[in-house]
Write an enzyme that holds these catalytic residues in place. Structure first.
Site, PDB file in Angstrom:
ATOM      1  N   GLN A  89       9.343  12.226 -27.451  1.00  0.00           N
ATOM      2  CA  GLN A  89       8.713  11.159 -28.017  1.00  0.00           C
ATOM      3  C   GLN A  89       9.542  10.024 -28.551  1.00  0.00           C
ATOM      4  O   GLN A  89       9.334   8.774 -28.353  1.00  0.00           O
ATOM      5  CB  GLN A  89       8.135  11.778 -29.433  1.00  0.00           C
ATOM      6  CG  GLN A  89       7.093  10.890 -30.111  1.00  0.00           C
ATOM      7  CD  GLN A  89       6.212  11.596 -31.239  1.00  0.00           C
ATOM      8  OE1 GLN A  89       6.413  12.664 -31.433  1.00  0.00           O
ATOM      9  NE2 GLN A  89       5.178  10.930 -31.754  1.00  0.00           N
ATOM     10  N   LYS A 113       3.381  14.781 -25.823  1.00  0.00           N
ATOM     11  CA  LYS A 113       2.251  15.349 -26.478  1.00  0.00           C
ATOM     12  C   LYS A 113       1.531  16.059 -25.456  1.00  0.00           C
ATOM     13  O   LYS A 113       0.601  16.782 -25.685  1.00  0.00           O
ATOM     14  CB  LYS A 113       1.630  14.418 -27.072  1.00  0.00           C
ATOM     15  CG  LYS A 113       2.138  13.474 -28.053  1.00  0.00           C
ATOM     16  CD  LYS A 113       2.110  14.238 -29.440  1.00  0.00           C
ATOM     17  CE  LYS A 113       2.638  13.319 -30.594  1.00  0.00           C
ATOM     18  NZ  LYS A 113       2.559  13.937 -31.807  1.00  0.00           N
ATOM     19  N   ARG A 126       9.761  16.131 -30.365  1.00  0.00           N
ATOM     20  CA  ARG A 126      10.029  14.713 -31.183  1.00  0.00           C
ATOM     21  C   ARG A 126      11.223  13.829 -30.477  1.00  0.00           C
ATOM     22  O   ARG A 126      11.081  12.810 -30.504  1.00  0.00           O
ATOM     23  CB  ARG A 126      10.494  15.145 -32.547  1.00  0.00           C
ATOM     24  CG  ARG A 126       9.577  16.141 -33.281  1.00  0.00           C
ATOM     25  CD  ARG A 126       8.293  15.108 -33.601  1.00  0.00           C
ATOM     26  NE  ARG A 126       7.294  15.766 -34.557  1.00  0.00           N
ATOM     27  CZ  ARG A 126       6.126  15.376 -34.721  1.00  0.00           C
ATOM     28  NH1 ARG A 126       5.661  14.256 -33.818  1.00  0.00           N
ATOM     29  NH2 ARG A 126       5.284  15.876 -35.252  1.00  0.00           N
ATOM     30  N   ASP A 159      -1.309  20.039 -32.379  1.00  0.00           N
ATOM     31  CA  ASP A 159      -0.666  19.052 -31.257  1.00  0.00           C
ATOM     32  C   ASP A 159       0.708  19.160 -31.186  1.00  0.00           C
ATOM     33  O   ASP A 159       1.512  18.494 -32.000  1.00  0.00           O
ATOM     34  CB  ASP A 159      -1.173  17.652 -32.118  1.00  0.00           C
ATOM     35  CG  ASP A 159      -0.838  16.668 -31.055  1.00  0.00           C
ATOM     36  OD1 ASP A 159      -0.500  16.762 -29.944  1.00  0.00           O
ATOM     37  OD2 ASP A 159      -0.486  15.459 -31.616  1.00  0.00           O
ATOM     38  N   THR A 170      -1.855  21.440 -26.178  1.00  0.00           N
ATOM     39  CA  THR A 170      -2.412  21.206 -27.443  1.00  0.00           C
ATOM     40  C   THR A 170      -3.336  22.631 -27.734  1.00  0.00           C
ATOM     41  O   THR A 170      -4.048  22.703 -26.911  1.00  0.00           O
ATOM     42  CB  THR A 170      -3.468  19.903 -27.517  1.00  0.00           C
ATOM     43  OG1 THR A 170      -2.812  18.727 -26.961  1.00  0.00           O
ATOM     44  CG2 THR A 170      -4.135  19.668 -28.796  1.00  0.00           C
ATOM     45  N   ASP A 221      -6.609  11.285 -30.083  1.00  0.00           N
ATOM     46  CA  ASP A 221      -5.809  11.954 -31.192  1.00  0.00           C
ATOM     47  C   ASP A 221      -5.825  10.833 -32.243  1.00  0.00           C
ATOM     48  O   ASP A 221      -5.158   9.853 -31.893  1.00  0.00           O
ATOM     49  CB  ASP A 221      -4.369  12.782 -30.992  1.00  0.00           C
ATOM     50  CG  ASP A 221      -3.964  13.446 -32.219  1.00  0.00           C
ATOM     51  OD1 ASP A 221      -4.707  13.686 -32.989  1.00  0.00           O
ATOM     52  OD2 ASP A 221      -2.725  13.429 -32.135  1.00  0.00           O
ATOM     53  N   GLU A 266       2.016  19.903 -34.929  1.00  0.00           N
ATOM     54  CA  GLU A 266       1.123  18.751 -35.973  1.00  0.00           C
ATOM     55  C   GLU A 266      -0.159  19.811 -36.206  1.00  0.00           C
ATOM     56  O   GLU A 266      -0.862  20.042 -35.558  1.00  0.00           O
ATOM     57  CB  GLU A 266       0.984  17.758 -34.966  1.00  0.00           C
ATOM     58  CG  GLU A 266       2.200  16.828 -35.113  1.00  0.00           C
ATOM     59  CD  GLU A 266       1.976  15.450 -34.527  1.00  0.00           C
ATOM     60  OE1 GLU A 266       0.866  15.072 -34.177  1.00  0.00           O
ATOM     61  OE2 GLU A 266       2.731  14.650 -34.805  1.00  0.00           O
ATOM     62  N   GLU A 292       8.392  16.307 -40.937  1.00  0.00           N
ATOM     63  CA  GLU A 292       8.644  15.826 -42.293  1.00  0.00           C
ATOM     64  C   GLU A 292       9.041  17.014 -43.155  1.00  0.00           C
ATOM     65  O   GLU A 292       9.979  16.266 -44.010  1.00  0.00           O
ATOM     66  CB  GLU A 292       6.893  15.735 -42.817  1.00  0.00           C
ATOM     67  CG  GLU A 292       6.373  14.446 -41.857  1.00  0.00           C
ATOM     68  CD  GLU A 292       4.819  14.598 -42.009  1.00  0.00           C
ATOM     69  OE1 GLU A 292       4.120  14.168 -43.084  1.00  0.00           O
ATOM     70  OE2 GLU A 292       4.224  15.142 -40.960  1.00  0.00           O
ATOM     71  N   HIS A 339       1.137  11.312 -44.219  1.00  0.00           N
ATOM     72  CA  HIS A 339       1.742  11.751 -42.924  1.00  0.00           C
ATOM     73  C   HIS A 339       2.534  10.283 -42.348  1.00  0.00           C
ATOM     74  O   HIS A 339       3.807  10.313 -42.144  1.00  0.00           O
ATOM     75  CB  HIS A 339       1.039  12.315 -41.803  1.00  0.00           C
ATOM     76  CG  HIS A 339       1.702  12.514 -40.437  1.00  0.00           C
ATOM     77  ND1 HIS A 339       2.712  13.324 -40.039  1.00  0.00           N
ATOM     78  CD2 HIS A 339       1.460  11.707 -39.173  1.00  0.00           C
ATOM     79  CE1 HIS A 339       3.211  12.961 -38.998  1.00  0.00           C
ATOM     80  NE2 HIS A 339       2.188  12.162 -38.303  1.00  0.00           N
ATOM     81  N   GLU A 378      -3.571  19.917 -37.476  1.00  0.00           N
ATOM     82  CA  GLU A 378      -4.483  19.079 -37.188  1.00  0.00           C
ATOM     83  C   GLU A 378      -6.098  19.930 -37.396  1.00  0.00           C
ATOM     84  O   GLU A 378      -6.186  21.022 -37.125  1.00  0.00           O
ATOM     85  CB  GLU A 378      -4.662  18.017 -36.147  1.00  0.00           C
ATOM     86  CG  GLU A 378      -3.201  17.413 -36.032  1.00  0.00           C
ATOM     87  CD  GLU A 378      -3.318  16.387 -35.007  1.00  0.00           C
ATOM     88  OE1 GLU A 378      -4.465  15.839 -34.767  1.00  0.00           O
ATOM     89  OE2 GLU A 378      -2.438  15.724 -34.628  1.00  0.00           O
TER      90      GLU A 378
HETATM   91 CA    CA Z   1      -1.134  14.066 -33.618  1.00  0.00          CA
END
Ligand code: CA
Length: 433
Positions: A256, A269, A253, A249, A273, A142, A215, A380, A149, A217
């Site tokens: 993480q 993570k 948080r 993904d 996925t 990834d 996420e 975000e 971002h 992606e």
């Molecule tokens: Ca990612």
């Protein structure tokens, strides 16, 4: 006619199909698209290779059995439960299949159009089919290639004035992810448990993630690997790519934030996925090629390529709470904003001599655009939960709640047709107690 002009003809915007559902200009699976996947259906539980068109799936194994599809190898690669063996035949084979299908499905070709019995053998309605993970994925990487971002995250957790670390503008930053937990769209995702470090406590507690996030992606799938010790040149990199999918993904948080120093994300993570089931080939995306953003400073020589290497792909995310009928759009952005290109990502990934294999999955990194409503994560758009989003139905959200269904969608809009990815969906189940 030669192979290249045949391939060019598959992109003709005026080409229509006798499968009328494919001709709607807002429908993902036009005759210009022809994405590959793995399906089974209510009549036949065998997993096999299919191509989506309109509301239908073309059963390539059945087509081959009827003598209507020629492959360069006699090996049986179409009644497999993944695309890997088909992909390993190489780009000329993918292109040959694309050309043959485009011709067979074109409005003026009578072979299938006028033969009801034959059509019933080789077409399966998508409504009657189940879609499976399209590839066996030997490795998943990834990246972190959206400047918007990376700037948002750097501003939030470090310093708005120096949001980007000095290495960010010099290389596509990435990490090696976990292929074992990549699942196909529609697979429920369980909220992970893990270590949470609360600000007012010295030691972590163990419990369910409280800051579950998406996420947004895309991912690309390796179509031709490289040998150990033999880097892929940036100029050659796109020839190693089979196609693209949408990729969510999922990210915890809070887990993480506590675990990521010094080696990066781990349990935050690896719990899931999600990818979309249809792989859209680079050939189908060719008309939507656009210039990538200007790169300043100029990248080192091994990361340079001439020409245009970004793609104009509209991306959207919706959230539907469990009891809600209506989903709310929570993000709309475009893949073309990505700072580092897929070719640069692959060149960088292999420059050390690292090998890649057919079926390897490379995530783009969260795709955020320049505006507040184009963020590719809730981290975000809610600024780490401090500015909750108001939904059209079902209240507001700082992060994802149990029962929420998140849907990514993406498409390239041509004149009178779309090359779309379908959807990438996942519903969140409560954590194990
Ligand atoms: Ca990612």
């Amino acid at each position: 006619m030669n192979a290249l002009s045949d391939l060019q003809a598959t992109l003709d915007p005026s080409r229509k199909s006798w499968i009328e559902s494919a001709n709607d200009s807002t429908q993902d699976f036009s005759i210009q698209n022809l994405p590959f996947g793995i399906f089974s259906d209510t009549r036949d539980a065998t997993r096999r290779v299919g191509v989506a068109i309109g509301d239908e799936i073309v059963d390539l194994a059945a087509l081959q059995a009827e003598g209507l599809l020629k492959l360069p190898s006699k090996a049986d690669v179409l009644t497999r439960d993944t695309l890997n063996e088909f992909i390993a035949l190489g780009r000329d084979a993918w292109r040959s299949v694309r050309v043959q299908l485009s011709t067979l499905l074109a409005r003026d070709t009578a072979t299938l159009r006028d033969d009801t019995a034959l059509r019933s053998k080789v077409l399966v309605r998508q409504a009657d089919a189940q879609l499976h993970l399209p590839v066996q994925i030997p490795g998943y990487t990834d990246f972190y290639s959206s400047k918007e971002h990376a700037t948002n995250v750097g501003s939030m957790f470090r310093d708005p004035k120096n949001a980007l670390l000095p290495n960010w503008s010099e290389m596509p930053i990435g990490y090696n992810g976990r292929p074992s937990s990549v699942v196909v769209s529609g697979t429920p995702v369980r909220r992970p448990n893990g270590q949470l470090k609360l600000p007012d406590q010295e030691r972590p507690v163990f419990g369910a993630c409280r800051k579950l996030d998406i996420e947004l992606e895309t991912g690309f799938v390796i179509g031709a690997g490289n040998a150990l010790g033999e880097p892929v040149a940036c100029a050659d990199a796109e020839a190693h790519i089979f196609g693209m999918v949408l990729l969510n993904d999922w990210s915890a948080r809070d887990i993480q934030q506590w675990e990521y120093v010094p080696l990066g994300p781990f349990n935050a993570k690896t719990f899931a996925t999600t990818i979309s089931p249809w792989i859209v080939t680079l050939d189908a995306l060719e008309p939507f090629r656009v210039a990538q953003p200007v790169q300043e400073p100029q990248p080192l020589a091994y990361l340079r390529h001439d020409g245009e290497h970004a793609f104009d792909i509209t991306l959207e995310v919706t959230l539907r709470p469990q009891q809600a009928k209506q989903a709310s759009t929570i993000s709309r952005t475009n893949f073309k904003h990505m700072y580092w290109t897929m070719a640069q990502q692959l060149a960088h990934h292999t420059v050390s001599g690292c090998n890649t294999r057919v079926g390897d999955l490379m995530g783009s990194g969260t795709i955020s655009g320049p505006t507040e409503d184009s963020c590719g994560s809730l981290l975000e758009s809610t600024w780490n939960g401090s500015k909750p989003l108001t939904l059209q139905e079902g209240g507001s959200r700082s992060f994802i709640e149990d029962g929420d269904e998140l849907t990514l969608s993406g498409w390239c809009q041509g004149v009178g047709y779309r090359v779309g990815f379908g959807t990438c969906v996942g519903e969140i189940l409560p954590a194990l107690s």
